[in-house]
Design an enzyme around this catalytic site. Structure first.
Site, PDB file in Angstrom:
ATOM      1  N   ARG A  51     -11.840  -6.819 -36.366  1.00 49.02           N
ATOM      2  CA  ARG A  51     -13.203  -6.845 -35.837  1.00 49.02           C
ATOM      3  C   ARG A  51     -13.958  -8.133 -36.167  1.00 49.02           C
ATOM      4  O   ARG A  51     -14.808  -8.575 -35.418  1.00 49.02           O
ATOM      5  CB  ARG A  51     -13.977  -5.666 -36.423  1.00 49.02           C
ATOM      6  CG  ARG A  51     -14.419  -4.739 -35.345  1.00 49.02           C
ATOM      7  CD  ARG A  51     -15.221  -3.601 -35.824  1.00 49.02           C
ATOM      8  NE  ARG A  51     -15.158  -3.353 -37.262  1.00 49.02           N
ATOM      9  CZ  ARG A  51     -15.604  -2.249 -37.815  1.00 49.02           C
ATOM     10  NH1 ARG A  51     -16.142  -1.317 -37.072  1.00 49.02           N
ATOM     11  NH2 ARG A  51     -15.538  -2.057 -39.105  1.00 49.02           N
ATOM     12  N   LYS A 149       0.423   5.090 -44.415  1.00 49.55           N
ATOM     13  CA  LYS A 149      -0.163   6.304 -44.966  1.00 49.55           C
ATOM     14  C   LYS A 149      -1.667   6.062 -45.117  1.00 49.55           C
ATOM     15  O   LYS A 149      -2.069   4.894 -45.195  1.00 49.55           O
ATOM     16  CB  LYS A 149       0.497   6.658 -46.295  1.00 49.55           C
ATOM     17  CG  LYS A 149       0.004   5.830 -47.481  1.00 49.55           C
ATOM     18  CD  LYS A 149       0.373   6.480 -48.788  1.00 49.55           C
ATOM     19  CE  LYS A 149      -0.465   5.876 -49.885  1.00 49.55           C
ATOM     20  NZ  LYS A 149      -0.168   6.312 -51.214  1.00 49.55           N
ATOM     21  N   LYS A 183      11.885  -0.266 -51.644  1.00 46.88           N
ATOM     22  CA  LYS A 183      12.197  -0.849 -52.953  1.00 46.88           C
ATOM     23  C   LYS A 183      13.704  -0.983 -53.125  1.00 46.88           C
ATOM     24  O   LYS A 183      14.463  -0.085 -52.758  1.00 46.88           O
ATOM     25  CB  LYS A 183      11.615   0.020 -54.079  1.00 46.88           C
ATOM     26  CG  LYS A 183      10.095  -0.090 -54.162  1.00 46.88           C
ATOM     27  CD  LYS A 183       9.562   0.800 -55.255  1.00 46.88           C
ATOM     28  CE  LYS A 183       8.051   0.744 -55.330  1.00 46.88           C
ATOM     29  NZ  LYS A 183       7.518  -0.520 -55.797  1.00 46.88           N
ATOM     30  N   GLU A 217       0.838   5.296 -63.546  1.00 50.25           N
ATOM     31  CA  GLU A 217       0.043   4.078 -63.363  1.00 50.25           C
ATOM     32  C   GLU A 217      -0.919   3.947 -64.544  1.00 50.25           C
ATOM     33  O   GLU A 217      -1.371   4.967 -65.078  1.00 50.25           O
ATOM     34  CB  GLU A 217      -0.783   4.176 -62.083  1.00 50.25           C
ATOM     35  CG  GLU A 217       0.031   4.260 -60.810  1.00 50.25           C
ATOM     36  CD  GLU A 217      -0.885   4.395 -59.593  1.00 50.25           C
ATOM     37  OE1 GLU A 217      -1.115   3.389 -58.918  1.00 50.25           O
ATOM     38  OE2 GLU A 217      -1.371   5.507 -59.344  1.00 50.25           O
ATOM     39  N   ASP A 236      -2.029  11.814 -52.245  1.00 46.67           N
ATOM     40  CA  ASP A 236      -1.856  10.358 -52.289  1.00 46.67           C
ATOM     41  C   ASP A 236      -0.447   9.951 -52.729  1.00 46.67           C
ATOM     42  O   ASP A 236       0.054   8.914 -52.321  1.00 46.67           O
ATOM     43  CB  ASP A 236      -2.890   9.756 -53.257  1.00 46.67           C
ATOM     44  CG  ASP A 236      -2.972   8.239 -53.143  1.00 46.67           C
ATOM     45  OD1 ASP A 236      -3.051   7.746 -51.998  1.00 46.67           O
ATOM     46  OD2 ASP A 236      -2.931   7.542 -54.187  1.00 46.67           O
ATOM     47  N   HIS A 241       5.336   9.649 -51.497  1.00 47.15           N
ATOM     48  CA  HIS A 241       6.260   8.835 -52.301  1.00 47.15           C
ATOM     49  C   HIS A 241       7.225   9.683 -53.141  1.00 47.15           C
ATOM     50  O   HIS A 241       8.438   9.471 -53.116  1.00 47.15           O
ATOM     51  CB  HIS A 241       5.481   7.909 -53.244  1.00 47.15           C
ATOM     52  CG  HIS A 241       4.499   7.021 -52.534  1.00 47.15           C
ATOM     53  ND1 HIS A 241       4.810   6.347 -51.388  1.00 47.15           N
ATOM     54  CD2 HIS A 241       3.224   6.680 -52.821  1.00 47.15           C
ATOM     55  CE1 HIS A 241       3.764   5.644 -50.990  1.00 47.15           C
ATOM     56  NE2 HIS A 241       2.791   5.838 -51.845  1.00 47.15           N
ATOM     57  N   LYS A 336      -2.840   8.609 -62.908  1.00 51.15           N
ATOM     58  CA  LYS A 336      -3.523   7.348 -63.177  1.00 51.15           C
ATOM     59  C   LYS A 336      -3.955   7.310 -64.638  1.00 51.15           C
ATOM     60  O   LYS A 336      -4.066   8.343 -65.274  1.00 51.15           O
ATOM     61  CB  LYS A 336      -4.741   7.222 -62.264  1.00 51.15           C
ATOM     62  CG  LYS A 336      -4.327   7.116 -60.795  1.00 51.15           C
ATOM     63  CD  LYS A 336      -5.451   6.659 -59.930  1.00 51.15           C
ATOM     64  CE  LYS A 336      -4.965   6.409 -58.518  1.00 51.15           C
ATOM     65  NZ  LYS A 336      -4.078   5.232 -58.409  1.00 51.15           N
TER      66      LYS A 336
HETATM   67  P1  NAD Z   1      -9.539  -2.450 -45.021  1.00 53.05           P
HETATM   68  O1  NAD Z   1     -10.789  -1.638 -44.910  1.00 53.05           O
HETATM   69  O2  NAD Z   1      -9.454  -3.477 -46.095  1.00 53.05           O
HETATM   70  O3  NAD Z   1      -9.296  -3.205 -43.628  1.00 53.05           O
HETATM   71  C1  NAD Z   1      -9.508  -2.583 -42.399  1.00 53.05           C
HETATM   72  C2  NAD Z   1      -9.205  -3.552 -41.271  1.00 53.05           C
HETATM   73  O4  NAD Z   1      -9.423  -2.863 -40.047  1.00 53.05           O
HETATM   74  C3  NAD Z   1     -10.087  -4.799 -41.232  1.00 53.05           C
HETATM   75  O5  NAD Z   1      -9.298  -5.889 -40.831  1.00 53.05           O
HETATM   76  C4  NAD Z   1     -11.094  -4.472 -40.130  1.00 53.05           C
HETATM   77  O6  NAD Z   1     -11.586  -5.616 -39.442  1.00 53.05           O
HETATM   78  C5  NAD Z   1     -10.238  -3.654 -39.209  1.00 53.05           C
HETATM   79  N1  NAD Z   1     -11.037  -2.766 -38.362  1.00 53.05           N
HETATM   80  C6  NAD Z   1     -11.859  -1.756 -38.759  1.00 53.05           C
HETATM   81  N2  NAD Z   1     -12.418  -1.182 -37.669  1.00 53.05           N
HETATM   82  C7  NAD Z   1     -11.941  -1.827 -36.587  1.00 53.05           C
HETATM   83  C8  NAD Z   1     -12.142  -1.701 -35.185  1.00 53.05           C
HETATM   84  N3  NAD Z   1     -12.976  -0.787 -34.648  1.00 53.05           N
HETATM   85  N4  NAD Z   1     -11.490  -2.554 -34.371  1.00 53.05           N
HETATM   86  C9  NAD Z   1     -10.640  -3.484 -34.862  1.00 53.05           C
HETATM   87  N5  NAD Z   1     -10.405  -3.653 -36.177  1.00 53.05           N
HETATM   88  C10 NAD Z   1     -11.057  -2.835 -37.027  1.00 53.05           C
HETATM   89  O7  NAD Z   1      -8.351  -1.406 -45.086  1.00 53.05           O
HETATM   90  P2  NAD Z   1      -6.907  -1.606 -45.791  1.00 53.05           P
HETATM   91  O8  NAD Z   1      -7.031  -1.324 -47.239  1.00 53.05           O
HETATM   92  O9  NAD Z   1      -6.324  -2.903 -45.364  1.00 53.05           O
HETATM   93  O10 NAD Z   1      -6.081  -0.397 -45.169  1.00 53.05           O
HETATM   94  C11 NAD Z   1      -5.548  -0.367 -43.848  1.00 53.05           C
HETATM   95  C12 NAD Z   1      -4.722   0.910 -43.667  1.00 53.05           C
HETATM   96  O11 NAD Z   1      -3.627   0.890 -44.560  1.00 53.05           O
HETATM   97  C13 NAD Z   1      -5.490   2.181 -43.979  1.00 53.05           C
HETATM   98  O12 NAD Z   1      -5.010   3.216 -43.162  1.00 53.05           O
HETATM   99  C14 NAD Z   1      -5.111   2.463 -45.434  1.00 53.05           C
HETATM  100  O13 NAD Z   1      -5.231   3.816 -45.768  1.00 53.05           O
HETATM  101  C15 NAD Z   1      -3.658   2.021 -45.430  1.00 53.05           C
HETATM  102  N6  NAD Z   1      -3.142   1.623 -46.746  1.00 53.05           N
HETATM  103  C16 NAD Z   1      -3.712   0.611 -47.442  1.00 53.05           C
HETATM  104  C17 NAD Z   1      -3.177   0.218 -48.666  1.00 53.05           C
HETATM  105  C18 NAD Z   1      -3.760  -0.930 -49.462  1.00 53.05           C
HETATM  106  O14 NAD Z   1      -3.130  -1.307 -50.466  1.00 53.05           O
HETATM  107  N7  NAD Z   1      -4.881  -1.492 -49.090  1.00 53.05           N
HETATM  108  C19 NAD Z   1      -2.054   0.888 -49.177  1.00 53.05           C
HETATM  109  C20 NAD Z   1      -1.489   1.923 -48.428  1.00 53.05           C
HETATM  110  C21 NAD Z   1      -2.047   2.260 -47.210  1.00 53.05           C
END
Ligand code: NAD
Length: 488
Positions: A51, A149, A183, A217, A236, A241, A336
């Protein structure tokens, strides 16, 4: 030992959510590592789509920063980074509107390559993205989508999510990531089980006393409090996992190391799991830590809810009702703010039926430990004679295969995400969860969570820096067993 790198075919990888935490922390540094290893062909392109209003150079700045922060040691790789950034592009897009889609369509016109779309956004946007990819003609029969996830929060939502994706993509186009499966050690678990004659004959309830899976963790919920408090350790960690680890340990040998052959066997394990009895499960919440050096809030303070009933720790015993495992308990725990960061699966074999060395020699058990982190490796505890004079005293020593030592440095650097993303490009779904697996795991998990809710159960407190609730130790003690030490 230098690993053999086989370049993948040319591809475009569109990362929806390309500016988000997951993209910056894992996906982009992972791709950079594969680029440096020579696995990414020069014509491959990475297209961030999110976005935030950015141009290509603005995004390249974000990618460079992410790689500098999370990409490990960049010494001598300045030119590589520059070359990598030349493969990176950006489209400002709204997953729920029309903005940006014509630009993305323009990018995806090249038909000489594999097209993959990584949905690194909230699952609430999966349906919008899938629909628009079709509407704009970007989803062909060869297109792959990668989803993260949480894959639902119960059976009903997982079914809904599966149906949403299935409306636009077939199962062989959907790559559900569980990064534990990427892994090195987890794959080695399969190599050890099915590549050696040694273990398979013993891999059953006749010779295995019990199996322990621990994912500990040291961190708390940190900035993820709002998300975590709606999920808890069960949703979670256990449903995905730990369940995947349990499947790989317990499954029957698949006929081939091929996606559906492996996933069919995993599914059978989940479906053979007995319901968990309420007294075979214990939940906890970490307490505040107020030492001289460290100050950490309690779980409830961290999530901002003094009455939260969500668990940050869980320990349980379960059984798999099939011929191989009838009577062998599987113990799983995760939490945790535990004493060390450590993920380990331990297969604890039975004692010898009779000790020829007499009572003084003690009773000994072989333990096969598969360590996922840190120091990935496999150890087999064997019993030998304590060296020196003075009779036959027995001691347990480890036959250690720490991968970093045994295989050299190369083996350390392939992170789970990089391996899995390359598998997406190769079209290999073996290490990804199939929709029916996810649903079966929820079907087992849901009654457990519903039980806590209907009984109004509240997790018990445990001190930060310890290995969970006293009840979790009691769970083992009642069975005459002990958790293995959580060692860093
Ligand atoms: P985040 O909030 O950091 O990033 C979200 C991204 O989505 C941003 O780039 C934002 O611009 C984009 N976005 C949001 N709304 C939008 C829209 N309407 N149109 C286009 N783009 C849009 O989230 P994250 O931590 O990167 O997580 C992303 C996914 O991965 C989630 O489903 C989260 O549960 C999963 N996840 C994240 C992690 C992690 O380590 N961060 C680990 C496992 C799973």
């Amino acid at each position: 030992m230098t690993s053999r790198v086989i370049p993948v075919d040319p591809f475009d990888l569109v990362i929806f959510g390309g500016t988000g935490d997951l993209a910056r922390r894992k996906i982009l540094p992972g791709l950079f590592h594969r680029f440096c290893a020579g696995q990414m062909p020069p014509s491959a392109r990475i297209i961030g789509a999110a976005r935030t209003d950015l141009d290509h150079d603005g995004y390249r700045g974000i990618v460079a920063e992410a790689i500098e922060e999370f990409g490990g040691n960049l010494g001598g790789k300045a030119q590589k980074l520059k070359d990598f950034l030349d493969t990176v592009f950006y489209v400002t897009i709204d997953a729920q509107g029309e903005d940006g889609w014509p630009e993305l369509q323009e990018f995806c016109k090249q038909k000489d390559r594999i097209e993959a779309f990584y949905f690194s956004v909230s699952p609430s946007l999966f349906g919008d993205l899938a629909e628009r990819l079709h509407h704009w003609g970007m989803a062909g029969p060869e297109t792959r989508i990668v989803v993260e996830k949480p894959f639902g929060r119960d059976l009903a939502t997982a079914k809904h999510l599966n149906a949403t994706l299935a409306a636009h993509f077939s199962e062989d186009q959907i790559y559900r990531i569980d990064h534990y499966l990427g892994k090195e050690t987890v794959q080695n678990l399969m190599a050890v089980r099915f590549g050696n004659m040694l273990f398979e004959p013993l891999w059953n309830s006749q010779y295995v006393d019990h199996i322990q899976i621990t994912v500990a963790e040291t961190v708390g919920v940190g900035g993820r409090g709002e998300y975590y408090d709606k999920a808890g350790a069960m949703r979670d960690m256990v449903q995905n996992h730990l369940m995947q680890l349990l499947c790989l340990i317990a499954m029957e040998p698949p006929a081939r190391f091929a996606p559906d052959a492996v996933r069919d066997e995993k599914l059978k394990v989940i479906r053979a799991l007995d319901p968990v009895l309420p007294h075979h499960i214990t939940r906890g919440q970490y307490e505040a830590e107020q030492g001289a050096e460290k100050q950490h809030p309690s779980y409830r303070e961290a999530v901002g809810d003094p009455r939260s009933k969500t668990e940050s720790f869980i320990a349980l015993k379960c059984h798999i009702s099939n011929w191989r495992w009838a009577g062998t308990p599987f113990y799983m725990r995760t939490g945790k703010r535990m004493s060390a960061r450590s993920s380990e699966i331990s297969v604890v074999f039975k004692e010898t039926p009779h000790s020829i060395f007499g009572a003084d020699a003690g009773r000994h058990r072989n333990v096969l430990s598969i360590r996922l982190q840190p120091n990935e490796g496999i150890t087999l505890g064997v019993t030998i004679k304590e060296p020196g004079p003075g009779g036959m005293r027995l001691i347990d020593v480890p036959l250690d295969m720490t991968f970093a030592e045994a295989l050299g440095d190369d083996s350390e650097h392939v992170d789970a995400y990089e391996r899995l993303i390359m598998d997406v490009i190769r079209g290999n779904q073996t290490l990804f969860m199939r929709g029916d697996e996810v649903e079966a795991a929820w079907a087992w998990t849901d009654p457990i969570i519903e039980g806590w809710e209907s009984r109004g159960e509240v997790p018990k407190p445990y001190p930060s820096g310890t290995d969970g609730t006293t009840d979790s130790h009691e769970l083992m003690r009642r069975d005459g067993r002990k958790w293995r030490e959580v060692s860093p």
